[in-house]
Design a protein around this motif. Structure first.
Motif, PDB file in Angstrom:
ATOM      1  N   VAL A  58       0.834  -1.204   0.000  1.00 31.22           N
ATOM      2  CA  VAL A  58       0.000   0.000   0.000  1.00 31.22           C
ATOM      3  C   VAL A  58       0.870   1.256   0.000  1.00 31.22           C
ATOM      4  O   VAL A  58       0.598   2.231  -0.725  1.00 31.22           O
ATOM      5  CB  VAL A  58      -0.944  -0.009   1.214  1.00 31.22           C
ATOM      6  CG1 VAL A  58      -1.671   1.327   1.346  1.00 31.22           C
ATOM      7  CG2 VAL A  58      -1.955  -1.132   1.089  1.00 31.22           C
ATOM      8  N   ILE A  59       1.941   1.240   0.794  1.00 30.75           N
ATOM      9  CA  ILE A  59       2.817   2.415   0.869  1.00 30.75           C
ATOM     10  C   ILE A  59       3.479   2.678  -0.484  1.00 30.75           C
ATOM     11  O   ILE A  59       3.547   3.819  -0.953  1.00 30.75           O
ATOM     12  CB  ILE A  59       3.876   2.219   1.963  1.00 30.75           C
ATOM     13  CG1 ILE A  59       3.206   2.221   3.345  1.00 30.75           C
ATOM     14  CG2 ILE A  59       4.938   3.310   1.896  1.00 30.75           C
ATOM     15  CD1 ILE A  59       4.155   1.925   4.487  1.00 30.75           C
ATOM     16  N   VAL A  60       3.943   1.606  -1.138  1.00 32.69           N
ATOM     17  CA  VAL A  60       4.630   1.779  -2.417  1.00 32.69           C
ATOM     18  C   VAL A  60       3.653   2.200  -3.511  1.00 32.69           C
ATOM     19  O   VAL A  60       3.928   3.113  -4.298  1.00 32.69           O
ATOM     20  CB  VAL A  60       5.365   0.482  -2.812  1.00 32.69           C
ATOM     21  CG1 VAL A  60       5.931   0.592  -4.229  1.00 32.69           C
ATOM     22  CG2 VAL A  60       6.485   0.185  -1.823  1.00 32.69           C
ATOM     23  N   SER A  61       2.494   1.535  -3.567  1.00 34.43           N
ATOM     24  CA  SER A  61       1.555   1.788  -4.666  1.00 34.43           C
ATOM     25  C   SER A  61       0.738   3.054  -4.481  1.00 34.43           C
ATOM     26  O   SER A  61       0.350   3.694  -5.462  1.00 34.43           O
ATOM     27  CB  SER A  61       0.606   0.591  -4.831  1.00 34.43           C
ATOM     28  OG  SER A  61      -0.158   0.395  -3.652  1.00 34.43           O
ATOM     29  N   GLN A  62       0.450   3.432  -3.239  1.00 33.19           N
ATOM     30  CA  GLN A  62      -0.378   4.597  -2.978  1.00 33.19           C
ATOM     31  C   GLN A  62       0.402   5.766  -2.383  1.00 33.19           C
ATOM     32  O   GLN A  62       0.066   6.929  -2.632  1.00 33.19           O
ATOM     33  CB  GLN A  62      -1.522   4.220  -2.012  1.00 33.19           C
ATOM     34  CG  GLN A  62      -2.421   3.112  -2.507  1.00 33.19           C
ATOM     35  CD  GLN A  62      -3.249   3.524  -3.710  1.00 33.19           C
ATOM     36  OE1 GLN A  62      -3.580   4.683  -3.878  1.00 33.19           O
ATOM     37  NE2 GLN A  62      -3.574   2.560  -4.557  1.00 33.19           N
ATOM     38  N   GLY A  63       1.430   5.463  -1.611  1.00 33.27           N
ATOM     39  CA  GLY A  63       2.163   6.530  -0.942  1.00 33.27           C
ATOM     40  C   GLY A  63       2.919   7.425  -1.903  1.00 33.27           C
ATOM     41  O   GLY A  63       2.855   8.669  -1.788  1.00 33.27           O
ATOM     42  N   TYR A  64       3.613   6.851  -2.874  1.00 29.33           N
ATOM     43  CA  TYR A  64       4.381   7.669  -3.817  1.00 29.33           C
ATOM     44  C   TYR A  64       3.481   8.569  -4.665  1.00 29.33           C
ATOM     45  O   TYR A  64       3.741   9.778  -4.762  1.00 29.33           O
ATOM     46  CB  TYR A  64       5.244   6.780  -4.710  1.00 29.33           C
ATOM     47  CG  TYR A  64       5.884   7.544  -5.844  1.00 29.33           C
ATOM     48  CD1 TYR A  64       6.966   8.387  -5.606  1.00 29.33           C
ATOM     49  CD2 TYR A  64       5.391   7.437  -7.146  1.00 29.33           C
ATOM     50  CE1 TYR A  64       7.557   9.105  -6.633  1.00 29.33           C
ATOM     51  CE2 TYR A  64       5.972   8.160  -8.183  1.00 29.33           C
ATOM     52  CZ  TYR A  64       7.055   8.986  -7.918  1.00 29.33           C
ATOM     53  OH  TYR A  64       7.628   9.703  -8.933  1.00 29.33           O
ATOM     54  N   PRO A  65       2.416   8.054  -5.296  1.00 25.26           N
ATOM     55  CA  PRO A  65       1.539   8.966  -6.053  1.00 25.26           C
ATOM     56  C   PRO A  65       0.928  10.055  -5.184  1.00 25.26           C
ATOM     57  O   PRO A  65       0.792  11.207  -5.635  1.00 25.26           O
ATOM     58  CB  PRO A  65       0.463   8.031  -6.627  1.00 25.26           C
ATOM     59  CG  PRO A  65       1.092   6.679  -6.635  1.00 25.26           C
ATOM     60  CD  PRO A  65       1.983   6.656  -5.433  1.00 25.26           C
ATOM     61  N   LEU A  66       0.554   9.708  -3.947  1.00 26.03           N
ATOM     62  CA  LEU A  66      -0.046  10.704  -3.066  1.00 26.03           C
ATOM     63  C   LEU A  66       0.964  11.791  -2.701  1.00 26.03           C
ATOM     64  O   LEU A  66       0.640  12.989  -2.729  1.00 26.03           O
ATOM     65  CB  LEU A  66      -0.574  10.026  -1.803  1.00 26.03           C
ATOM     66  CG  LEU A  66      -1.245  10.932  -0.768  1.00 26.03           C
ATOM     67  CD1 LEU A  66      -2.460  11.614  -1.380  1.00 26.03           C
ATOM     68  CD2 LEU A  66      -1.649  10.124   0.461  1.00 26.03           C
ATOM     69  N   ALA A  67       2.193  11.381  -2.368  1.00 29.58           N
ATOM     70  CA  ALA A  67       3.219  12.369  -2.034  1.00 29.58           C
ATOM     71  C   ALA A  67       3.564  13.229  -3.247  1.00 29.58           C
ATOM     72  O   ALA A  67       3.752  14.454  -3.117  1.00 29.58           O
ATOM     73  CB  ALA A  67       4.466  11.655  -1.513  1.00 29.58           C
TER      74      ALA A  67
END
Length: 317
Positions: free
Chosen positions: A39-48
């Motif tokens: 979740v962090i890799v797939s969602q965290g980077y686009p969100l940041a």
């Protein structure tokens, strides 16, 4: 000579260790760690990346490698100063809560109805609902467009046959009111099955003897529903209702496809399509990202009550 027993001090119990030498409390964390990392890799980077972009002047030139200038809160100031944004925001919230409320009402009513049906009829209804829920969005929209077609639509033909001549050649998508009636019908039709399945599953866990005892004591159907059924399925109702609000406030596909079929986007935009038109349509990715972050903030505010209740339950247990 009397002997007095010496009091023994009990040593504090040591926490149990697993076979691998780790505390059992760490096992759920270790098991959930891979999913958390995904979740962090797939969602965290686009969100940041989107958060950073909302503070930059990011347009078409930046898409081709030109460095983006840092503008701070200018994008948020420009968005919130635009009256169109507030019109779209209010329209989105009204449309969201109307669709979510009707979805919950119809879904809960259908689930209660299932408890009164025979097994054969109940299976048929559940199968039909499952097909409606599993149908792809674009396929469903094709059917709805055919139903409300201006010249060959079944709805117009049926209304004219019933004597409503004003619907002869009526363009449903050109008027904002009728546009949202169709869009709301599509969204509710595709959302009701999930609500029905989840609420019906929770209804099967309510003790029937309690309902029978309340009926013998003279409780009406509404009183049994209000004082026994609703408290018993309250966690499910809260979860499903929250999910519906989150999904409906982020709705995009249904509105976008209906707009492409004849709807006036200026009068029918919601937050999802508004972000798309500002970002991709106008090439202002910074302002589009700012609107998207405002959407995220609204979603977090709506979800906060449910998250807080989960935290309280965890502390109690």
């Amino acid at each position: 000579m009397t002997l007095t027993a010496q009091p023994r001090t009990l040593a504090a119990p040591t926490p149990k260790k697993s076979v691998a030498g780790r505390s059992p409390a760490l096992i759920p964390l270790l098991l959930g760690l891979p999913a958390l990392l995904i979740v962090i890799v797939s969602q965290g980077y686009p969100l940041a990346n989107q958060l950073i972009m909302s503070f930059q002047e990011f347009g078409l030139k930046q898409q081709f490698g030109q460095p983006a200038d840092w503008v701070g809160l200018d994008n948020y100031a420009a968005v919130t100063a635009d009256p169109v944004f507030w019109v779209v925001l209010v329209r989105s919230l009204v449309f969201c809560f109307a669709c979510a409320g009707l979805t919950m009402a119809i879904g809960v009513s259908t689930a209660l109805l299932l408890t009164r049906l025979t097994k054969t009829v109940r299976i048929l209804v559940q199968s039909a609902m499952l097909v409606a829920w599993a149908t792809p969005v674009l396929s469903s929209l094709t059917v709805w467009q055919w139903l409300f077609n201006t010249r060959t639509g079944v709805v117009n033909w049926l209304l004219v046959s019933l004597g409503f001549e004003q619907f002869d050649g009526f363009a449903w998508l050109l008027e904002a009111g009728s546009f949202f009636v169709i869009a709301g019908a599509v969204i509710i039709w595709m959302s009701v099955p999930l609500v029905m399945f989840m609420v019906y599953a929770s209804l099967t866990q309510i003790d029937g003897e309690i309902l029978e005892a309340a009926q013998l004591d003279g409780a009406t159907g509404w009183q049994r529903f209000r004082h026994i059924i609703v408290p018993g399925i309250a966690p499910v109702l809260m979860l499903v209702g929250l999910l519906q609000i989150i999904w409906d406030i982020r709705v995009f596909t249904q509105i976008s496809v209906l707009q492409d079929s004849g709807g006036v986007s200026a009068d029918t935009n919601v937050l999802g399509t508004y972000v798309y038109q500002i970002g991709l349509g106008q090439g202002d990715y910074g302002a589009g990202s700012a609107v998207a972050m405002i959407m995220l903030l609204i979603t977090l505010i709506i979800s906060w009550g449910y998250v807080r209740s989960l935290v309280k339950q965890g502390n109690v247990s």
